[in-house]
Design an enzyme around this catalytic site. Structure first.
Site, PDB file in Angstrom:
ATOM      1  N   CYS A  75       9.789  22.159   3.408  1.00 49.58           N
ATOM      2  CA  CYS A  75      10.698  21.360   4.217  1.00 49.58           C
ATOM      3  C   CYS A  75      10.411  19.870   4.017  1.00 49.58           C
ATOM      4  O   CYS A  75       9.253  19.456   3.914  1.00 49.58           O
ATOM      5  CB  CYS A  75      10.562  21.740   5.692  1.00 49.58           C
ATOM      6  SG  CYS A  75      11.582  20.750   6.802  1.00 49.58           S
ATOM      7  N   CYS A  78       8.377  16.770   7.495  1.00 45.88           N
ATOM      8  CA  CYS A  78       7.061  16.276   7.914  1.00 45.88           C
ATOM      9  C   CYS A  78       6.139  16.176   6.703  1.00 45.88           C
ATOM     10  O   CYS A  78       5.444  17.133   6.368  1.00 45.88           O
ATOM     11  CB  CYS A  78       6.452  17.202   8.966  1.00 45.88           C
ATOM     12  SG  CYS A  78       7.417  17.304  10.495  1.00 45.88           S
ATOM     13  N   CYS A 155      11.662  24.802  14.755  1.00 44.11           N
ATOM     14  CA  CYS A 155      10.983  23.615  14.237  1.00 44.11           C
ATOM     15  C   CYS A 155       9.997  23.086  15.271  1.00 44.11           C
ATOM     16  O   CYS A 155      10.402  22.666  16.370  1.00 44.11           O
ATOM     17  CB  CYS A 155      12.002  22.533  13.891  1.00 44.11           C
ATOM     18  SG  CYS A 155      11.246  20.964  13.403  1.00 44.11           S
ATOM     19  N   GLN A 256      16.723   6.574  18.992  1.00 41.04           N
ATOM     20  CA  GLN A 256      15.365   6.748  18.497  1.00 41.04           C
ATOM     21  C   GLN A 256      14.904   8.181  18.762  1.00 41.04           C
ATOM     22  O   GLN A 256      15.187   8.746  19.824  1.00 41.04           O
ATOM     23  CB  GLN A 256      14.401   5.761  19.172  1.00 41.04           C
ATOM     24  CG  GLN A 256      14.531   4.335  18.672  1.00 41.04           C
ATOM     25  CD  GLN A 256      13.932   4.144  17.272  1.00 41.04           C
ATOM     26  OE1 GLN A 256      13.649   5.109  16.557  1.00 41.04           O
ATOM     27  NE2 GLN A 256      13.750   2.892  16.881  1.00 41.04           N
ATOM     28  N   GLU A 306      26.547  -5.747  17.092  1.00 48.05           N
ATOM     29  CA  GLU A 306      26.369  -4.435  16.472  1.00 48.05           C
ATOM     30  C   GLU A 306      27.615  -4.108  15.650  1.00 48.05           C
ATOM     31  O   GLU A 306      28.741  -4.366  16.082  1.00 48.05           O
ATOM     32  CB  GLU A 306      26.140  -3.377  17.550  1.00 48.05           C
ATOM     33  CG  GLU A 306      26.204  -1.928  17.078  1.00 48.05           C
ATOM     34  CD  GLU A 306      25.207  -1.594  15.989  1.00 48.05           C
ATOM     35  OE1 GLU A 306      25.596  -0.890  15.052  1.00 48.05           O
ATOM     36  OE2 GLU A 306      24.046  -2.052  16.091  1.00 48.05           O
ATOM     37  N   ASP A 354      16.602  -6.020  15.432  1.00 52.32           N
ATOM     38  CA  ASP A 354      16.193  -4.624  15.204  1.00 52.32           C
ATOM     39  C   ASP A 354      17.022  -4.057  14.056  1.00 52.32           C
ATOM     40  O   ASP A 354      17.905  -3.221  14.258  1.00 52.32           O
ATOM     41  CB  ASP A 354      16.394  -3.808  16.485  1.00 52.32           C
ATOM     42  CG  ASP A 354      15.927  -2.370  16.338  1.00 52.32           C
ATOM     43  OD1 ASP A 354      15.195  -2.067  15.372  1.00 52.32           O
ATOM     44  OD2 ASP A 354      16.306  -1.537  17.188  1.00 52.32           O
ATOM     45  N   CYS A 380      11.369  -0.948  10.875  1.00 51.25           N
ATOM     46  CA  CYS A 380      11.111   0.449  10.510  1.00 51.25           C
ATOM     47  C   CYS A 380      10.729   0.559   9.038  1.00 51.25           C
ATOM     48  O   CYS A 380      10.524   1.666   8.543  1.00 51.25           O
ATOM     49  CB  CYS A 380      12.320   1.323  10.821  1.00 51.25           C
ATOM     50  SG  CYS A 380      13.832   0.826   9.977  1.00 51.25           S
TER      51      CYS A 380
END
Length: 422
Positions: A75, A78, A155, A256, A306, A354, A380
């Site tokens: 997968c 992760c 999951c 988020q 935005e 952001d 990020c």
């Protein structure tokens, strides 16, 4: 193509989470390898970018562990599940500090490094996910570094309310309907669940009937049925708009993934911004109000910019619902609008940014042109943060503080908040 099997020693981890080694004076990236390990790999020595396939770990890192998920090797969700959490945090910190130092030209001693905010839950924290149909009518995720799909029944990274949703959703809608999906997006807020089902073609009565049944049976609180492009308009079933602490969310918008850490991040970003009662604040890439509504009581006026119409609409609806009157919502490209505000000689006391992974090129020019005293940048992507921090420094903004937030345990991803003062 010249393939070789060689042994390498991993020197560090890259910002993309891969192990980095040297071969004939060139950097080699090895997915799945950890710092300090001796590994056997297969690499194409003629490739422009050398990405090696991990064949064997000859000398494993003390921080290596067996993944708790049986699908971890297939997968794509992760990529650091084989690495202990404390080492994950240390590696993420080093990646960000190194980027700021080498790409941004900011010495580590030039700003205060605040303690990293850990996730309360190393697993069971993700409140949103995107599922894809898998052959046979099941649902799952993309595989590692590929668009191949891996069937997922449960999951462990998803919140308890969503953990078994891949299997439950597929079972409810059945193989025929699942095969007609492009993707299914999940969102959970405070125990309420909504889904956005994106179909390849036009909506059918069966789609509506199954979604309505899912709401009646309590599987979901609401659904958005999205037909294929040019095949009609989206339809809302039940109540797919979820509220959390005054902010409205929909599964087809952005939120988020880690709600608990996000709350800490918002609090710290606003604390570093130091808004005052008389201040004008410019918030760029404001989304559906993740920072806006917590910031509003502390400032005289906020201009929130935005580009996504859905996010702006949700923010405006939330403002009306809660009587927030000192925010001006602007739909448009943040870069163009900020540049326009500079050209119009507008003035702001604070700037909160952001941006997406691509960063905010021009942020230094905007801040200086608007005579902003303090900037808080939420990042990020370490490389984008470093580039934009360098630009802010070149315009006279000195770095004050940096704090990392582990919104994504078991992955290489990390969020950072950095404050600058003129």
């Amino acid at each position: 193509m010249s393939v070789k099997v060689v042994e390498l020693v991993i020197e560090r981890l890259s910002k993309s989470g891969d192990g980095v080694a040297q071969f004939d004076g060139r950097a080699v990236f090895v997915a799945g390898a950890l710092s300090g390990e001796r590994v056997k790999v297969e690499l194409d020595v003629g490739a422009k970018a050398m990405h090696a396939v991990l064949l064997d770990v000859i000398e494993p890192s003390p921080a290596r562990r067996p993944p708790v998920c049986t699908l971890a090797d297939r997968c794509g969700g992760c990529d650091w599940m084989h690495l202990q959490e404390e080492t994950q945090l240390a590696e993420k910190q080093e990646i960000v500090l190194s980027a700021l130092e080498h790409l941004g030209g900011l010495e580590r001693a030039s700003y205060e490094l605040l303690p990293t905010v850990k996730s309360i839950d190393p697993l069971g924290y993700r409140r949103r996910a995107t599922l894809h149909p898998v052959s046979g009518g099941a649902l799952g995720f993309h595989g590692k570094r590929s668009h191949e799909r891996v069937e997922v029944k449960r999951c462990p990274a998803l919140t308890p309310a969503l953990a078994d949703f891949p299997a439950r959703l597929a079972a409810h809608f059945g193989p025929n309907t699942v095969k007609e999906l492009e993707e299914a997006r999940l969102l959970e807020c405070d125990g309420r669940v909504a889904v956005s089902l994106h179909f390849k073609a036009q909506l059918r009565p069966r789609h509506r009937e199954l979604a309505e049944l899912a709401v009646r049976e309590g599987l979901i609180d609401g659904a958005i049925l999205q037909p294929g492009e040019g095949k009609g308009q989206p339809e809302l079933i039940g109540d797919p708009v979820l509220e959390e602490e005054g902010v409205l969310h929909r599964p087809d918008g952005f939120a988020q993934a880690n709600a608990a850490v996000n709350r800490r991040l918002v609090h710290q970003a606003i604390e570093l911004l130091e808004p005052r009662a008389g201040h004008r604040v410019l918030e760029l890439y404001s989304g559906n109000g993740n920072f806006t509504f917590r910031l509003a009581p502390m400032a005289a006026q906020i201009v929130a910019v935005e580009s996504a119409a859905l996010s702006v609409g949700l923010a405006q609806k939330a403002a009306l619902r809660h009587g927030v009157t000192n925010v001006r919502f602007v739909q448009g490209d943040s870069e163009k609008i900020a540049t326009g505000l500079v050209r119009e000689s507008e003035r702001f006391d604070r700037l909160l940014v952001d941006p997406p992974r691509t960063g905010a090129p021009g942020v230094g020019a905007w801040a200086s042109g608007l005579l902003v005293e303090r900037v808080v940048y939420v990042a990020c992507d370490p490389a984008s943060l470093a580039r934009d921090a360098k630009e802010l420094a070149s315009k006279g903004y000195r770095p004050l503080a940096l704090q990392l937030f582990d919104l994504f345990p078991q992955t290489h991803h990390v969020e950072a908040v950095m404050a600058f003062s003129r």
